[in-house]
Design a protein around this motif. Structure first.
Motif, PDB file in Angstrom:
ATOM      1  N   ASN A  86       6.916   2.294 -42.360  1.00  0.00           N
ATOM      2  CA  ASN A  86       6.652   2.649 -40.973  1.00  0.00           C
ATOM      3  C   ASN A  86       5.322   2.028 -40.559  1.00  0.00           C
ATOM      4  O   ASN A  86       4.257   2.529 -40.896  1.00  0.00           O
ATOM      5  CB  ASN A  86       6.610   4.170 -40.817  1.00  0.00           C
ATOM      6  CG  ASN A  86       6.498   4.596 -39.363  1.00  0.00           C
ATOM      7  OD1 ASN A  86       6.069   3.823 -38.499  1.00  0.00           O
ATOM      8  ND2 ASN A  86       6.858   5.832 -39.077  1.00  0.00           N
ATOM      9  N   ARG A  87       5.398   0.935 -39.826  1.00  0.00           N
ATOM     10  CA  ARG A  87       4.175   0.215 -39.438  1.00  0.00           C
ATOM     11  C   ARG A  87       3.380   0.941 -38.367  1.00  0.00           C
ATOM     12  O   ARG A  87       2.254   0.542 -38.045  1.00  0.00           O
ATOM     13  CB  ARG A  87       4.535  -1.199 -38.964  1.00  0.00           C
ATOM     14  CG  ARG A  87       5.108  -2.082 -40.061  1.00  0.00           C
ATOM     15  CD  ARG A  87       5.415  -3.475 -39.552  1.00  0.00           C
ATOM     16  NE  ARG A  87       6.447  -3.459 -38.522  1.00  0.00           N
ATOM     17  CZ  ARG A  87       6.750  -4.480 -37.738  1.00  0.00           C
ATOM     18  NH1 ARG A  87       6.081  -5.615 -37.859  1.00  0.00           N
ATOM     19  NH2 ARG A  87       7.719  -4.395 -36.847  1.00  0.00           N
ATOM     20  N   GLY A  88       3.941   2.009 -37.819  1.00  0.00           N
ATOM     21  CA  GLY A  88       3.224   2.791 -36.826  1.00  0.00           C
ATOM     22  C   GLY A  88       2.272   3.812 -37.433  1.00  0.00           C
ATOM     23  O   GLY A  88       1.507   4.453 -36.714  1.00  0.00           O
ATOM     24  N   LEU A  89       2.320   3.951 -38.765  1.00  0.00           N
ATOM     25  CA  LEU A  89       1.454   4.897 -39.459  1.00  0.00           C
ATOM     26  C   LEU A  89       0.309   4.168 -40.145  1.00  0.00           C
ATOM     27  O   LEU A  89       0.452   3.008 -40.522  1.00  0.00           O
ATOM     28  CB  LEU A  89       2.251   5.666 -40.513  1.00  0.00           C
ATOM     29  CG  LEU A  89       3.383   6.574 -40.033  1.00  0.00           C
ATOM     30  CD1 LEU A  89       4.131   7.153 -41.232  1.00  0.00           C
ATOM     31  CD2 LEU A  89       2.847   7.694 -39.145  1.00  0.00           C
ATOM     32  N   PRO A  90      -0.818   4.847 -40.356  1.00  0.00           N
ATOM     33  CA  PRO A  90      -1.862   4.262 -41.201  1.00  0.00           C
ATOM     34  C   PRO A  90      -1.327   4.027 -42.603  1.00  0.00           C
ATOM     35  O   PRO A  90      -0.361   4.682 -43.032  1.00  0.00           O
ATOM     36  CB  PRO A  90      -2.963   5.339 -41.198  1.00  0.00           C
ATOM     37  CG  PRO A  90      -2.698   6.172 -39.981  1.00  0.00           C
ATOM     38  CD  PRO A  90      -1.218   6.149 -39.790  1.00  0.00           C
ATOM     39  N   PHE A  91      -1.956   3.130 -43.330  1.00  0.00           N
ATOM     40  CA  PHE A  91      -1.458   2.699 -44.629  1.00  0.00           C
ATOM     41  C   PHE A  91      -1.122   3.863 -45.563  1.00  0.00           C
ATOM     42  O   PHE A  91      -0.010   3.929 -46.112  1.00  0.00           O
ATOM     43  CB  PHE A  91      -2.473   1.763 -45.289  1.00  0.00           C
ATOM     44  CG  PHE A  91      -2.233   1.550 -46.753  1.00  0.00           C
ATOM     45  CD1 PHE A  91      -1.157   0.802 -47.190  1.00  0.00           C
ATOM     46  CD2 PHE A  91      -3.072   2.120 -47.706  1.00  0.00           C
ATOM     47  CE1 PHE A  91      -0.923   0.609 -48.548  1.00  0.00           C
ATOM     48  CE2 PHE A  91      -2.845   1.930 -49.054  1.00  0.00           C
ATOM     49  CZ  PHE A  91      -1.767   1.179 -49.477  1.00  0.00           C
ATOM     50  N   GLU A  92      -2.056   4.779 -45.784  1.00  0.00           N
ATOM     51  CA  GLU A  92      -1.835   5.851 -46.756  1.00  0.00           C
ATOM     52  C   GLU A  92      -0.661   6.738 -46.350  1.00  0.00           C
ATOM     53  O   GLU A  92       0.166   7.117 -47.194  1.00  0.00           O
ATOM     54  CB  GLU A  92      -3.104   6.696 -46.907  1.00  0.00           C
ATOM     55  CG  GLU A  92      -4.279   5.972 -47.540  1.00  0.00           C
ATOM     56  CD  GLU A  92      -4.058   5.676 -49.019  1.00  0.00           C
ATOM     57  OE1 GLU A  92      -3.066   6.206 -49.598  1.00  0.00           O
ATOM     58  OE2 GLU A  92      -4.861   4.925 -49.603  1.00  0.00           O
ATOM     59  N   GLU A  93      -0.568   7.064 -45.064  1.00  0.00           N
ATOM     60  CA  GLU A  93       0.542   7.898 -44.589  1.00  0.00           C
ATOM     61  C   GLU A  93       1.864   7.144 -44.706  1.00  0.00           C
ATOM     62  O   GLU A  93       2.898   7.722 -45.072  1.00  0.00           O
ATOM     63  CB  GLU A  93       0.306   8.320 -43.141  1.00  0.00           C
ATOM     64  CG  GLU A  93      -0.851   9.282 -42.945  1.00  0.00           C
ATOM     65  CD  GLU A  93      -1.034   9.659 -41.488  1.00  0.00           C
ATOM     66  OE1 GLU A  93      -0.011   9.769 -40.761  1.00  0.00           O
ATOM     67  OE2 GLU A  93      -2.182   9.834 -41.054  1.00  0.00           O
ATOM     68  N   ALA A  94       1.822   5.866 -44.399  1.00  0.00           N
ATOM     69  CA  ALA A  94       3.038   5.054 -44.486  1.00  0.00           C
ATOM     70  C   ALA A  94       3.543   4.979 -45.921  1.00  0.00           C
ATOM     71  O   ALA A  94       4.756   5.026 -46.168  1.00  0.00           O
ATOM     72  CB  ALA A  94       2.770   3.657 -43.937  1.00  0.00           C
ATOM     73  N   PHE A 130       3.457  -0.912 -51.927  1.00  0.00           N
ATOM     74  CA  PHE A 130       4.842  -0.541 -51.628  1.00  0.00           C
ATOM     75  C   PHE A 130       5.799  -1.157 -52.642  1.00  0.00           C
ATOM     76  O   PHE A 130       6.765  -0.511 -53.069  1.00  0.00           O
ATOM     77  CB  PHE A 130       5.206  -0.999 -50.206  1.00  0.00           C
ATOM     78  CG  PHE A 130       4.499  -0.237 -49.131  1.00  0.00           C
ATOM     79  CD1 PHE A 130       5.050   0.913 -48.584  1.00  0.00           C
ATOM     80  CD2 PHE A 130       3.261  -0.654 -48.657  1.00  0.00           C
ATOM     81  CE1 PHE A 130       4.395   1.633 -47.591  1.00  0.00           C
ATOM     82  CE2 PHE A 130       2.596   0.050 -47.667  1.00  0.00           C
ATOM     83  CZ  PHE A 130       3.166   1.199 -47.138  1.00  0.00           C
ATOM     84  N   ILE A 131       5.536  -2.384 -53.011  1.00  0.00           N
ATOM     85  CA  ILE A 131       6.384  -3.068 -53.983  1.00  0.00           C
ATOM     86  C   ILE A 131       6.328  -2.359 -55.330  1.00  0.00           C
ATOM     87  O   ILE A 131       7.347  -2.199 -56.011  1.00  0.00           O
ATOM     88  CB  ILE A 131       5.955  -4.542 -54.107  1.00  0.00           C
ATOM     89  CG1 ILE A 131       6.233  -5.277 -52.791  1.00  0.00           C
ATOM     90  CG2 ILE A 131       6.670  -5.223 -55.269  1.00  0.00           C
ATOM     91  CD1 ILE A 131       5.608  -6.652 -52.713  1.00  0.00           C
TER      92      ILE A 131
END
Length: 291
Positions: A86-94, A130-131
């Protein structure tokens, strides 16, 4: 591609369709992108047109999930799930959201999970996180979790995809090369040195035909697109023929408007999305018809 003992056993037991022998062990999936039919009608149409399964995002509601599961069983279809960052979230939340979604998806035991991974605005280290999560879930579940070459993601260019593969050699790709055709504003050939580096890591194909000015030609049957279609077919065929996968999966993914051009002021598509997908499936099958 030679048949392994495992594949022969599965064929004998009836656990693999015999048509795989004639089709170089290809398994075709239809996208539900743009589908407006009720799920039962959609799945019936998928089955009648010769697909082995569908590729979909996980439905949002329990009711829709139950309907999907019942339909897959009814029509004996397989599923590949789409998943993504989800690119709409900050990195950690995503990253947390991505892991939670992945945990739910693997519980369904899909054929594969195809990811829209990361963000083209994030660092390689952030995208790599993520990978690594996907790799851990794949090893734990035994389900291939792969990463689509896609605009807006870490793999938005061919060099970027090569760089990530060099950083994480076990990376597995879904090749949707239509994105790179428009990003790089040219028809990339199968002999491109960077593409040659990517091809052994491809374990799933999104069969859509792009061109220098867009990610989707309007109609793959039109003679003006003959060269673009051939360039894509040549790439896909080389990947499949050199793959070590016992069954190679392909999703036909010509999309609806606005990917599919429309008549101005009407928004009426100038071609038929479903027909385009069936056409490209048959074109791929024709490459392997005499194996």
């Amino acid at each position: 591609m030679r048949l392994t003992n495992k594949t022969i056993l599965l064929l004998v037991l009836g656990l693999l369709p015999l048509t795989l022998l004639a089709q170089h062990q290809l398994m075709f999936f239809q996208t539900d992108w743009g589908n407006e039919l009720p799920m039962d009608e959609f799945l019936a149409k998928v089955k009648s047109d010769g697909y082995d399964g569908i590729e979909v995002w996980m439905p949002g509601s329990d009711e829709a999930r139950a309907t999907l599961k019942e339909g897959l069983e009814k029509y004996q279809l397989k599923v590949i799930f789409l998943h993504g960052t989800n690119r709409g979230l900050p990195f950690e939340e995503a990253l947390k959201s991505y892991e939670a979604g992945l945990k739910e998806i693997v519980s369904w035991k899909p054929v594969k999970v195809n990811n829209h991974t990361g963000n083209d605005f994030w660092t390689s280290e952030q995208n790599l996180a993520f990978i690594k999560v996907a790799d851990a879930y794949s090893k734990e579940s035994g389900i291939p979790i792969i990463h689509e070459t896609h605009r807006g993601r870490f793999s938005y260019t061919l060099p970027a995809a090569v760089a990530m593969l060099e950083q994480f050699p076990d990376l597995k790709y879904t090749l949707d090369i239509s994105h790179w055709m428009v990003v790089h504003e040219r028809l990339i050939s199968k002999n491109d040195p960077n593409l040659q580096k990517i091809m052994p890591a491809v374990h799933h194909i999104h069969a859509r035909v792009g061109f220098a000015e867009g990610p989707q030609i309007n109609n793959p049957a039109a003679p003006e697109w003959e060269n673009a279609v051939k360039v894509h077919l040549d790439i896909w065929e080389e990947i499949i023929r050199n793959s070590n996968d016992e069954i190679f999966t392909i999703t036909t993914e010509f999309g609806p408007p606005p990917y599919l051009p429309t008549i101005p002021f009407t928004n009426k598509p100038i071609a038929d999305q479903w027909e385009a997908n069936v056409y490209i499936m048959k074109a791929i099958q024709a490459r392997f018809a005499h194996d």
